[in-house]
Design a protein around this motif. Structure first.
Motif, PDB file in Angstrom:
ATOM      1  N   GLY A 128      15.692   2.136  15.134  1.00 51.11           N
ATOM      2  CA  GLY A 128      16.186   3.410  15.626  1.00 51.11           C
ATOM      3  C   GLY A 128      15.384   4.570  15.062  1.00 51.11           C
ATOM      4  O   GLY A 128      14.416   4.385  14.313  1.00 51.11           O
ATOM      5  N   PRO A 129      15.794   5.800  15.375  1.00 48.70           N
ATOM      6  CA  PRO A 129      15.066   6.975  14.903  1.00 48.70           C
ATOM      7  C   PRO A 129      14.956   7.045  13.382  1.00 48.70           C
ATOM      8  O   PRO A 129      13.902   7.429  12.849  1.00 48.70           O
ATOM      9  CB  PRO A 129      15.881   8.145  15.448  1.00 48.70           C
ATOM     10  N   ALA A 130      16.016   6.662  12.670  1.00 45.59           N
ATOM     11  CA  ALA A 130      15.991   6.749  11.205  1.00 45.59           C
ATOM     12  C   ALA A 130      14.949   5.797  10.620  1.00 45.59           C
ATOM     13  O   ALA A 130      14.188   6.171   9.715  1.00 45.59           O
ATOM     14  CB  ALA A 130      17.375   6.440  10.640  1.00 45.59           C
ATOM     15  N   GLN A 131      14.904   4.560  11.136  1.00 44.95           N
ATOM     16  CA  GLN A 131      13.935   3.595  10.619  1.00 44.95           C
ATOM     17  C   GLN A 131      12.495   4.015  10.929  1.00 44.95           C
ATOM     18  O   GLN A 131      11.590   3.848  10.112  1.00 44.95           O
ATOM     19  CB  GLN A 131      14.198   2.206  11.215  1.00 44.95           C
ATOM     20  N   VAL A 132      12.277   4.570  12.128  1.00 41.93           N
ATOM     21  CA  VAL A 132      10.930   5.021  12.490  1.00 41.93           C
ATOM     22  C   VAL A 132      10.496   6.179  11.606  1.00 41.93           C
ATOM     23  O   VAL A 132       9.354   6.231  11.133  1.00 41.93           O
ATOM     24  CB  VAL A 132      10.890   5.420  13.983  1.00 41.93           C
ATOM     25  N   TRP A 133      11.400   7.114  11.355  1.00 38.65           N
ATOM     26  CA  TRP A 133      11.071   8.248  10.470  1.00 38.65           C
ATOM     27  C   TRP A 133      10.775   7.755   9.056  1.00 38.65           C
ATOM     28  O   TRP A 133       9.862   8.269   8.391  1.00 38.65           O
ATOM     29  CB  TRP A 133      12.210   9.250  10.472  1.00 38.65           C
ATOM     30  N   GLU A 134      11.536   6.775   8.618  1.00 41.68           N
ATOM     31  CA  GLU A 134      11.298   6.223   7.276  1.00 41.68           C
ATOM     32  C   GLU A 134       9.901   5.627   7.167  1.00 41.68           C
ATOM     33  O   GLU A 134       9.186   5.849   6.180  1.00 41.68           O
ATOM     34  CB  GLU A 134      12.357   5.158   6.970  1.00 41.68           C
ATOM     35  N   GLN A 135       9.475   4.893   8.189  1.00 42.83           N
ATOM     36  CA  GLN A 135       8.136   4.296   8.148  1.00 42.83           C
ATOM     37  C   GLN A 135       7.041   5.354   8.276  1.00 42.83           C
ATOM     38  O   GLN A 135       5.954   5.200   7.709  1.00 42.83           O
ATOM     39  CB  GLN A 135       7.989   3.247   9.256  1.00 42.83           C
ATOM     40  N   ALA A 136       7.334   6.431   9.004  1.00 46.89           N
ATOM     41  CA  ALA A 136       6.365   7.529   9.092  1.00 46.89           C
ATOM     42  C   ALA A 136       6.143   8.143   7.710  1.00 46.89           C
ATOM     43  O   ALA A 136       4.997   8.408   7.308  1.00 46.89           O
ATOM     44  CB  ALA A 136       6.849   8.584  10.083  1.00 46.89           C
ATOM     45  N   THR A 137       7.219   8.359   6.974  1.00 48.35           N
ATOM     46  CA  THR A 137       7.083   8.914   5.615  1.00 48.35           C
ATOM     47  C   THR A 137       6.397   7.902   4.691  1.00 48.35           C
ATOM     48  O   THR A 137       5.630   8.300   3.805  1.00 48.35           O
ATOM     49  CB  THR A 137       8.455   9.317   5.063  1.00 48.35           C
ATOM     50  N   ASN A 138       6.671   6.610   4.890  1.00 45.64           N
ATOM     51  CA  ASN A 138       6.010   5.588   4.065  1.00 45.64           C
ATOM     52  C   ASN A 138       4.499   5.552   4.319  1.00 45.64           C
ATOM     53  O   ASN A 138       3.707   5.405   3.383  1.00 45.64           O
ATOM     54  CB  ASN A 138       6.612   4.210   4.349  1.00 45.64           C
ATOM     55  N   LEU A 139       4.115   5.700   5.589  1.00 45.67           N
ATOM     56  CA  LEU A 139       2.693   5.713   5.919  1.00 45.67           C
ATOM     57  C   LEU A 139       1.996   6.915   5.285  1.00 45.67           C
ATOM     58  O   LEU A 139       0.862   6.805   4.804  1.00 45.67           O
ATOM     59  CB  LEU A 139       2.500   5.725   7.445  1.00 45.67           C
ATOM     60  N   TYR A 140       2.663   8.042   5.267  1.00 45.28           N
ATOM     61  CA  TYR A 140       2.079   9.224   4.623  1.00 45.28           C
ATOM     62  C   TYR A 140       1.999   9.036   3.111  1.00 45.28           C
ATOM     63  O   TYR A 140       1.007   9.421   2.480  1.00 45.28           O
ATOM     64  CB  TYR A 140       2.893  10.467   4.961  1.00 45.28           C
TER      65      TYR A 140
ATOM     66  N   LYS B  47      -9.123   0.385   1.792  1.00 46.23           N
ATOM     67  CA  LYS B  47      -8.725   0.228   3.193  1.00 46.23           C
ATOM     68  C   LYS B  47      -8.415   1.587   3.806  1.00 46.23           C
ATOM     69  O   LYS B  47      -7.925   2.504   3.135  1.00 46.23           O
ATOM     70  CB  LYS B  47      -7.492  -0.672   3.285  1.00 46.23           C
ATOM     71  N   PRO B  48      -8.718   1.766   5.089  1.00 45.53           N
ATOM     72  CA  PRO B  48      -8.387   3.034   5.752  1.00 45.53           C
ATOM     73  C   PRO B  48      -6.879   3.182   5.909  1.00 45.53           C
ATOM     74  O   PRO B  48      -6.180   2.216   6.227  1.00 45.53           O
ATOM     75  CB  PRO B  48      -9.087   2.927   7.113  1.00 45.53           C
ATOM     76  N   THR B  49      -6.381   4.368   5.676  1.00 42.49           N
ATOM     77  CA  THR B  49      -4.952   4.632   5.818  1.00 42.49           C
ATOM     78  C   THR B  49      -4.624   4.991   7.265  1.00 42.49           C
ATOM     79  O   THR B  49      -5.510   5.106   8.119  1.00 42.49           O
ATOM     80  CB  THR B  49      -4.526   5.782   4.896  1.00 42.49           C
ATOM     81  N   TYR B  50      -3.340   5.197   7.522  1.00 44.43           N
ATOM     82  CA  TYR B  50      -2.915   5.557   8.878  1.00 44.43           C
ATOM     83  C   TYR B  50      -3.554   6.876   9.323  1.00 44.43           C
ATOM     84  O   TYR B  50      -4.034   6.992  10.465  1.00 44.43           O
ATOM     85  CB  TYR B  50      -1.389   5.667   8.924  1.00 44.43           C
ATOM     86  N   LEU B  51      -3.602   7.866   8.434  1.00 48.69           N
ATOM     87  CA  LEU B  51      -4.222   9.141   8.781  1.00 48.69           C
ATOM     88  C   LEU B  51      -5.727   8.981   8.981  1.00 48.69           C
ATOM     89  O   LEU B  51      -6.324   9.664   9.828  1.00 48.69           O
ATOM     90  CB  LEU B  51      -3.927  10.189   7.705  1.00 48.69           C
ATOM     91  N   ASP B  52      -6.351   8.105   8.216  1.00 49.19           N
ATOM     92  CA  ASP B  52      -7.773   7.828   8.422  1.00 49.19           C
ATOM     93  C   ASP B  52      -8.010   7.243   9.819  1.00 49.19           C
ATOM     94  O   ASP B  52      -8.998   7.578  10.487  1.00 49.19           O
ATOM     95  CB  ASP B  52      -8.297   6.852   7.366  1.00 49.19           C
ATOM     96  N   GLN B  53      -7.106   6.363  10.250  1.00 50.82           N
ATOM     97  CA  GLN B  53      -7.233   5.765  11.585  1.00 50.82           C
ATOM     98  C   GLN B  53      -7.107   6.842  12.675  1.00 50.82           C
ATOM     99  O   GLN B  53      -7.817   6.801  13.690  1.00 50.82           O
ATOM    100  CB  GLN B  53      -6.150   4.702  11.799  1.00 50.82           C
ATOM    101  N   ILE B  54      -6.216   7.803  12.450  1.00 51.47           N
ATOM    102  CA  ILE B  54      -6.057   8.892  13.419  1.00 51.47           C
ATOM    103  C   ILE B  54      -7.350   9.700  13.515  1.00 51.47           C
ATOM    104  O   ILE B  54      -7.831  10.021  14.609  1.00 51.47           O
ATOM    105  CB  ILE B  54      -4.878   9.802  13.019  1.00 51.47           C
ATOM    106  N   VAL B  55      -7.924  10.046  12.353  1.00 52.57           N
ATOM    107  CA  VAL B  55      -9.162  10.832  12.337  1.00 52.57           C
ATOM    108  C   VAL B  55     -10.290  10.067  13.033  1.00 52.57           C
ATOM    109  O   VAL B  55     -11.069  10.636  13.811  1.00 52.57           O
ATOM    110  CB  VAL B  55      -9.548  11.187  10.888  1.00 52.57           C
ATOM    111  N   THR B  56     -10.379   8.776  12.773  1.00 50.78           N
ATOM    112  CA  THR B  56     -11.406   7.949  13.419  1.00 50.78           C
ATOM    113  C   THR B  56     -11.251   7.966  14.937  1.00 50.78           C
ATOM    114  O   THR B  56     -12.237   8.127  15.675  1.00 50.78           O
ATOM    115  CB  THR B  56     -11.326   6.500  12.902  1.00 50.78           C
ATOM    116  N   SER B  57     -10.027   7.810  15.418  1.00 55.59           N
ATOM    117  CA  SER B  57      -9.796   7.818  16.864  1.00 55.59           C
ATOM    118  C   SER B  57     -10.141   9.175  17.469  1.00 55.59           C
ATOM    119  O   SER B  57     -10.708   9.252  18.567  1.00 55.59           O
ATOM    120  CB  SER B  57      -8.341   7.461  17.165  1.00 55.59           C
ATOM    121  N   LEU B  58      -9.806  10.261  16.777  1.00 63.92           N
ATOM    122  CA  LEU B  58     -10.106  11.592  17.299  1.00 63.92           C
ATOM    123  C   LEU B  58     -11.615  11.826  17.376  1.00 63.92           C
ATOM    124  O   LEU B  58     -12.122  12.382  18.361  1.00 63.92           O
ATOM    125  CB  LEU B  58      -9.449  12.662  16.427  1.00 63.92           C
TER     126      LEU B  58
END
Length: 360
Positions: free
Chosen positions: A93-105, A146-157
């Protein structure tokens, strides 16, 4: 008599100030609308004291209704998610997705801290070596974490903008040529109709083989994975820009072109002064479509070829199959959607900046 004249002058000055304020607010509102912040315009007008009731209605339309729709979507998602079970468990649900977003950061910050400590250790080691022997040879090895989630975003951009720019450099001149010459259009149109529907999944193996055969692996300027993804984006995203540019150029008023001929303008001057400004709305429509297509193509290419980026992140999490994988994949889904929206807004803002519009 003097008093009446002074009153009239004061009223005129107030009316002029009000007109200037309204003009400034309209210009600001146009700019805010272009960048997706149109809901701020009613707040500015409310602060300026303009018709509170009308601005309240406008604020509800631009901010209240979208927020209500988002809240209803989150409520429906939160209710329906636990009802759907997969091999990895219930849909998060939304709470679990938000939790993983904060974990990735948090993971990104921790990885950056490791990188800083790594370079700090190397700097200290090199300093100690130079202190013992000033002629000693020292070097700093790059961090191999290892590249982080934000690194992957920058690479894609980086990849999508490279592929998009390459496609635009090909599509705009070719579209201008097709729009100006029926002969060129007759020659190019069959190729457009053949290659436009080709899926990125069909282009990717061909591009991979060509890049592997032509790019040396000894310290290349660009990584093979980067070139493969960028060229695939180029091949799939240039068609909307090419078609819209050709349509825009061919629809220019013939009288305008005749004026250029009467003035004996050179071909380059005519294109720069008459053709491009007149076709600019069509060109930017094509560019916006191309950027959206390129972003979608890139994610698919990264997933299939396992090239660095958001697509690879999604595929790795799918293969990982951990308890948090579904939530992380949904974080990536929302990230891809938000970035796509922002890319479109960037193109719209750029169009407003270089063309004549009320927002300028």
């Amino acid at each position: 008599m003097t008093s009446l004249t002074d009153t009239a002058a004061a009223d005129l000055a107030r009316a002029q100030r009000k007109a200037r304020r309204a003009q400034t607010l309209n210009r600001i509102a146009g700019t805010l609308g272009v960048i997706g912040l149109g809901w701020l315009a009613p707040l500015l007008r409310l602060a300026a004291g303009e018709n509170p009731r009308q601005q309240g209605i406008e604020l509800w339309r631009q901010m209240g209704i979208p927020l209500t729709a988002i809240l209803l979507f989150l409520a429906a998602w939160g209710w329906a998610a636990p009802q759907v079970h997969t091999s990895l468990g219930a849909i998060p649900g939304p709470a679990q997705v938000w939790e993983q977003a904060t974990n990735l950061y948090a993971d990104h910050k921790a990885e950056r801290a490791k990188e800083a400590a790594y370079y700090e250790r190397q700097a200290k080691r090199n300093a100690d070596k130079l202190a013992a022997n000033p002629a000693a040879e020292v070097r700093t090895l790059p961090y191999a974490g290892k590249p982080t989630y934000l690194d992957q975003i920058v690479t894609s951009l980086k990849t999508v903008f490279t592929g998009f720019l390459l496609g635009a450099l090909v599509a705009v001149p070719l579209g201008v040529a097709c729009g100006l010459s029926s002969t060129v259009n007759a020659a190019i149109n069959p190729l457009i109709q053949i290659f436009k529907p080709v899926s990125p999944l069909a282009w990717l193996p061909l591009v991979t083989m060509v890049v592997s055969a032509t790019v040396s692996s000894d310290n290349p300027l660009f990584e093979k994975s980067f070139l493969t993804s960028a060229i695939t984006v180029t091949l799939c995203s240039l068609w909307p820009t090419l078609i819209n540019t050709a349509v825009g150029v061919s629809s220019i008023d013939k009288d305008l072109m005749n004026v250029g001929k009467v003035l004996q303008l050179s071909g380059f001057t005519m294109v720069r002064r008459l053709v491009l400004p007149s076709a600019l709305p069509y060109i930017f429509t094509g560019l916006r479509l191309s950027l959206g297509v390129g972003w979608m193509v890139l994610i698919a290419a990264e997933m299939l070829a396992q090239n660095p980026g958001l697509g690879k992140f999604v595929w790795d999490e799918f293969q990982n199959g951990s308890a948090n994988s579904l939530a992380k994949i949904m974080v990536a889904v929302f990230t891809i959607g938000l970035i796509g929206f922002l890319l479109d807004r960037v193109m719209l803002a750029f169009q407003s900046a270089v063309s004549h519009s009320p927002a300028r």
